[in-house]
Design an enzyme around this catalytic site. Structure first.
Site, PDB file in Angstrom:
ATOM      1  N   SER A  13       0.876  -1.244  -0.096  1.00 13.94           N
ATOM      2  CA  SER A  13      -0.167   0.050   0.034  1.00 13.94           C
ATOM      3  C   SER A  13       0.797   1.411   0.081  1.00 13.94           C
ATOM      4  O   SER A  13       0.296   2.412  -0.548  1.00 13.94           O
ATOM      5  CB  SER A  13      -1.078   0.010   1.192  1.00 13.94           C
ATOM      6  OG  SER A  13      -0.249  -0.006   2.498  1.00 13.94           O
ATOM      7  N   GLY A  72      -1.884  -4.234   1.382  1.00 11.39           N
ATOM      8  CA  GLY A  72      -1.904  -5.349   2.130  1.00 11.39           C
ATOM      9  C   GLY A  72      -1.166  -6.364   1.797  1.00 11.39           C
ATOM     10  O   GLY A  72      -0.982  -7.524   2.435  1.00 11.39           O
ATOM     11  N   ASN A  95       3.891  -5.573   5.799  1.00  8.90           N
ATOM     12  CA  ASN A  95       2.687  -6.565   6.184  1.00  8.90           C
ATOM     13  C   ASN A  95       3.089  -7.801   6.733  1.00  8.90           C
ATOM     14  O   ASN A  95       2.025  -8.465   7.182  1.00  8.90           O
ATOM     15  CB  ASN A  95       1.775  -6.388   4.718  1.00  8.90           C
ATOM     16  CG  ASN A  95       1.274  -4.971   4.637  1.00  8.90           C
ATOM     17  OD1 ASN A  95       0.763  -4.490   5.554  1.00  8.90           O
ATOM     18  ND2 ASN A  95       1.129  -4.632   3.254  1.00  8.90           N
ATOM     19  N   ASP A 116      -1.049   7.986   9.857  1.00 10.24           N
ATOM     20  CA  ASP A 116      -1.342   6.750  10.503  1.00 10.24           C
ATOM     21  C   ASP A 116      -0.001   5.963  11.231  1.00 10.24           C
ATOM     22  O   ASP A 116      -0.365   4.886  11.540  1.00 10.24           O
ATOM     23  CB  ASP A 116      -2.297   5.865   9.822  1.00 10.24           C
ATOM     24  CG  ASP A 116      -1.556   5.366   8.691  1.00 10.24           C
ATOM     25  OD1 ASP A 116      -0.362   5.885   8.339  1.00 10.24           O
ATOM     26  OD2 ASP A 116      -2.118   4.666   7.933  1.00 10.24           O
ATOM     27  N   HIS A 133       1.616   4.983   6.613  1.00 12.93           N
ATOM     28  CA  HIS A 133       1.520   5.459   5.351  1.00 12.93           C
ATOM     29  C   HIS A 133       1.852   6.953   5.088  1.00 12.93           C
ATOM     30  O   HIS A 133       1.345   7.659   5.815  1.00 12.93           O
ATOM     31  CB  HIS A 133      -0.016   5.217   4.654  1.00 12.93           C
ATOM     32  CG  HIS A 133      -0.304   3.600   4.917  1.00 12.93           C
ATOM     33  ND1 HIS A 133      -0.958   3.067   5.972  1.00 12.93           N
ATOM     34  CD2 HIS A 133      -0.095   2.788   3.732  1.00 12.93           C
ATOM     35  CE1 HIS A 133      -1.202   1.793   5.535  1.00 12.93           C
ATOM     36  NE2 HIS A 133      -0.796   1.469   4.491  1.00 12.93           N
TER      37      HIS A 133
END
Length: 432
Positions: free
Chosen positions: A254, A283, A313, A404, A407
């Site tokens: 992502s 993901g 991930n 966040d 990202h």
């Protein structure tokens, strides 16, 4: 009556104190286990017939729901119902009030009955604790969706599915949990862990998961992941047909996909003139990228450079052993070198995540980076760590760069481009 779970030699059977080979989780007296329902932000304990967790504070989750109820007979909980809606993560947890020794059960079997009322927009996993801060999951999305509306189904899983190197089953407080995504409603009953193994209950070898090609099979990815792959194949074909094949290709998860969103303006200025191709899928773990590469995403092109960053991930989803993630990255490098033998590969260190330097997942990422930097040969594979450019002087990660703490926003993509530019320009032969 107060119940204690004595697992060294004597376990409670559902009816009272009795010799038993199984750890019986359901049915059980209402006070035997601490049952909670919730999400990433908060949990609520089930003490009566039902409970609803507080709604997450984020606007995107304002209409979400996570609740649980119990079917109680004569003071015993026979079954639990778990309902969730519009949540990227929710859970129903059955916890011991004191640590238990599950080592006698490590080679045994987890069994339970599951009634799936609704799961067409959701996913479901079962979890077992494996020590302090350690929980392992088995994905049930495919079989559980097939059981929707078909009544009670018996599930048996080898406990070996939850065992990893370094796991500590001597003091477990989470013998059973359901973790869910999206929306759904399920009930669970007759939950027990037996000491004996059952034939035919094979588990994928977790040590090879990161290097075994696989589609991303999550509730939130099923609808878009494969179509996006087809879209990227078409985008590549269009670039080639127009006589403007990509000179640079970005491969990742992502964070790479974000070049099409938060990083779009930066991409248009710096990489669109190079007819860049962004092969980032939210993901994705290393095995998912491997599947995509083996299904045509970089075939038929000859870019000057490939930028690869993947692994966060593997860390966040599985808290995977850094050596296993690194093996997945090495497998991707081999695949890229085989399919694009003339390209220069810029292997980026996995970006830092979490606010503070001692964040557990950031630490795993850093241990991955310590390994993969050794994959650079200075000829066709080159390693670059721009993590320091994304961090504050004290090592904290600012929400002004990654809102966040995972990202990047547009500012984060500008920092990425600037920090990478000297090395990438050199590899592409365009250094000024």
């Amino acid at each position: 009556m107060q119940y204690r779970h004595l697992l060294a030699s004597t376990l409670l059977a559902a009816a009272g104190f009795a010799q038993a080979q199984d750890l019986v989780i359901l049915p059980a007296p209402a006070d035997a286990w601490r049952v909670t329902v919730g999400h990433w932000e908060s949990q609520a304990e089930l003490k009566g017939g039902g409970v609803v967790a507080p709604t997450p504070k984020a606007d995107y989750a304002s209409a979400s729901h996570a609740g649980a109820s119990a079917h109680v007979t004569a003071g015993r909980r026979d079954a639990l119902t778990f309902e969730w809606r519009d949540l990227w993560q929710s859970m129903l947890r059955v916890e011991s009030r004191s640590p238990m020794d599950l080592r006698p059960f490590a080679g045994g079997t987890l069994e339970f009955d599951l009634h799936v009322a609704e799961l067409d927009k959701g996913g479901l996993s079962v979890k077992v604790g494996c020590g302090s801060g350690c929980e392992r999951a088995v994905n049930l999305i495919d079989p559980a969706r097939g059981w929707t509306g078909k009544g009670w189904q018996h599930v048996a899983l080898s406990m070996s599915c939850f065992v990893r190197d370094g796991a500590d089953f001597s003091a477990v407080t989470l013998p059973f949990a359901l973790e869910a995504t999206g929306s759904g409603r399920v009930s669970v009953a007759n939950v027990r862990i037996g000491r004996a193994a059952k034939p035919g209950l094979a588990c994928p070898d977790y040590r090879s998961e990161s290097v075994t090609p696989a589609l991303l099979n999550e509730s939130w990815s099923i609808d878009w992941w494969r179509p996006r792959h087809e879209q990227k194949l078409q985008e590549k074909r269009q670039l080639v047909a127009a006589g403007t094949p990509p000179e640079v290709v970005f491969i990742g998860d992502s964070i790479t996909q974000g070049w099409e969103k938060e990083g779009r303006e930066v991409w248009q200025r710096h990489f669109a003139p190079l007819h860049g191709l962004a092969l980032g899928f939210g993901g994705d773990r290393t095995e998912n990228v491997l599947w995509r590469l083996q299904h045509g995403e970089i075939d038929g092109i000859a870019p000057k450079a490939v930028v690869l960053m993947i692994g966060t991930n593997n860390t966040g989803h599985r808290a995977e052993n850094p050596e296993t993630t690194a093996a997945g990255i090495k497998r991707l490098l081999d695949e890229i070198r085989q399919r694009l033998p003339q390209a220069q590969v810029l292997l980026l260190a996995v970006f830092p995540r979490g606010e503070k330097p001692d964040d557990v997942l950031r630490g795993i990422n850093q241990r991955v980076n310590n390994i993969i930097q050794g994959y650079a040969d200075g000829r066709s594979v080159h390693f670059l760590d721009i993590g320091a450019a994304l961090l504050q002087p004290d090592g904290t990660l600012s929400k002004a760069v990654m809102p966040d703490l995972l990202h990047p926003n547009e500012r984060g993509y500008e920092i990425w481009q600037r920090a990478m530019a000297p090395t990438l320009d050199k590899l592409m032969g365009t250094a000024r």
